[in-house]
Design an enzyme around this catalytic site. Structure first.
Site, PDB file in Angstrom:
ATOM      1  N   CYS A 104      26.630 -34.238 -29.873  1.00 29.54           N
ATOM      2  CA  CYS A 104      27.408 -34.375 -31.024  1.00 29.54           C
ATOM      3  C   CYS A 104      28.599 -35.710 -30.834  1.00 29.54           C
ATOM      4  O   CYS A 104      29.007 -36.448 -31.879  1.00 29.54           O
ATOM      5  CB  CYS A 104      28.218 -33.284 -31.651  1.00 29.54           C
ATOM      6  SG  CYS A 104      29.305 -32.547 -30.627  1.00 29.54           S
ATOM      7  N   HIS A 122      33.118 -29.449 -29.947  1.00 36.45           N
ATOM      8  CA  HIS A 122      32.132 -30.122 -30.773  1.00 36.45           C
ATOM      9  C   HIS A 122      32.835 -31.279 -31.810  1.00 36.45           C
ATOM     10  O   HIS A 122      34.143 -31.256 -31.882  1.00 36.45           O
ATOM     11  CB  HIS A 122      31.735 -28.921 -31.806  1.00 36.45           C
ATOM     12  CG  HIS A 122      30.757 -29.325 -32.958  1.00 36.45           C
ATOM     13  ND1 HIS A 122      29.677 -29.876 -32.547  1.00 36.45           N
ATOM     14  CD2 HIS A 122      30.700 -29.708 -34.217  1.00 36.45           C
ATOM     15  CE1 HIS A 122      28.814 -30.204 -33.615  1.00 36.45           C
ATOM     16  NE2 HIS A 122      29.628 -30.073 -34.563  1.00 36.45           N
ATOM     17  N   HIS A 124      28.226 -34.395 -39.226  1.00 33.42           N
ATOM     18  CA  HIS A 124      28.225 -34.121 -37.486  1.00 33.42           C
ATOM     19  C   HIS A 124      26.525 -33.614 -37.162  1.00 33.42           C
ATOM     20  O   HIS A 124      25.745 -33.482 -37.869  1.00 33.42           O
ATOM     21  CB  HIS A 124      29.093 -32.942 -37.079  1.00 33.42           C
ATOM     22  CG  HIS A 124      28.887 -31.603 -37.952  1.00 33.42           C
ATOM     23  ND1 HIS A 124      28.446 -30.343 -37.314  1.00 33.42           N
ATOM     24  CD2 HIS A 124      28.558 -31.007 -39.138  1.00 33.42           C
ATOM     25  CE1 HIS A 124      28.204 -29.332 -37.797  1.00 33.42           C
ATOM     26  NE2 HIS A 124      28.432 -29.852 -39.258  1.00 33.42           N
TER      27      HIS A 124
END
Length: 170
Positions: free
Chosen positions: A115, A25, A37
């Site tokens: 992301c 991530h 994010h």
């Protein structure tokens, strides 16, 4: 709390790579212990395999959260992965844009808008995802290996089939 690879302190505009189970991530550090994010509904610290369901999501929310709430017990590192390829945008622009996007719901696609694409576009003005590139290379590699494997099997069958026919005609 999980440390970074080198226990470095992130600086505003740094990309943060968080090592989840099976994927990474990404977030961008905006200072004072916070990151921004792009988070599909299944993305949260310690989500594990459940977060892999994000491939089915088509929208994600831009969030500003404390870095430790996003990282959880996972490891992370500062990874400005494209600094050798692109000039980072001015920090003020990166931070202003990141902050302006907080709370927005954006289109999400694991292959074209995840992301990692989100943070690399903020830092460099270029949405790129190394994870997607690697997955595609692995997929293509597996596909080529399968084709080559089938070709070898077909060749072997042809060769051994010819030898069997020769034995039968003798």
């Amino acid at each position: 709390m999980a440390p970074t690879k080198n226990d470095e302190k992130p600086q505003p505009g740094d990309l943060i790579e968080i090592f989840r189970s099976g994927y990474q991530h990404w977030a961008i550090y905006v200072g004072n212990g916070f990151v921004v994010h792009l988070a599909p509904p299944t993305e949260h610290a310690n989500a594990g395999a459940c977060s892999m369901i994000s491939v089915t999501c088509d929208r994600a929310t831009v969030k500003k959260e404390e870095i430790w709430n996003v990282v959880g017990s996972d490891k992370y590192s500062i990874n400005n992965l494209l600094d050798e390829n692109y000039e980072p945008r001015p920090i003020r622009e990166i931070l202003r844009e990141a902050e302006s996007l907080v709370g927005n719901k954006l289109p999400y696609c694991v292959f074209r808008g995840n992301c990692e694409h989100f943070v690399t576009e903020l830092r460099y003005g270029k949405p790129e995802s190394r994870q997607v590139r690697k997955a595609m290379e692995i997929g293509v590699g597996v596909g080529v290996a399968a084709i080559v494997g089938f070709g070898v099997l077909a060749l072997a069958a042809t060769l051994f089939g010819s030898k069997d026919k020769e034995k039968q005609t003798k």
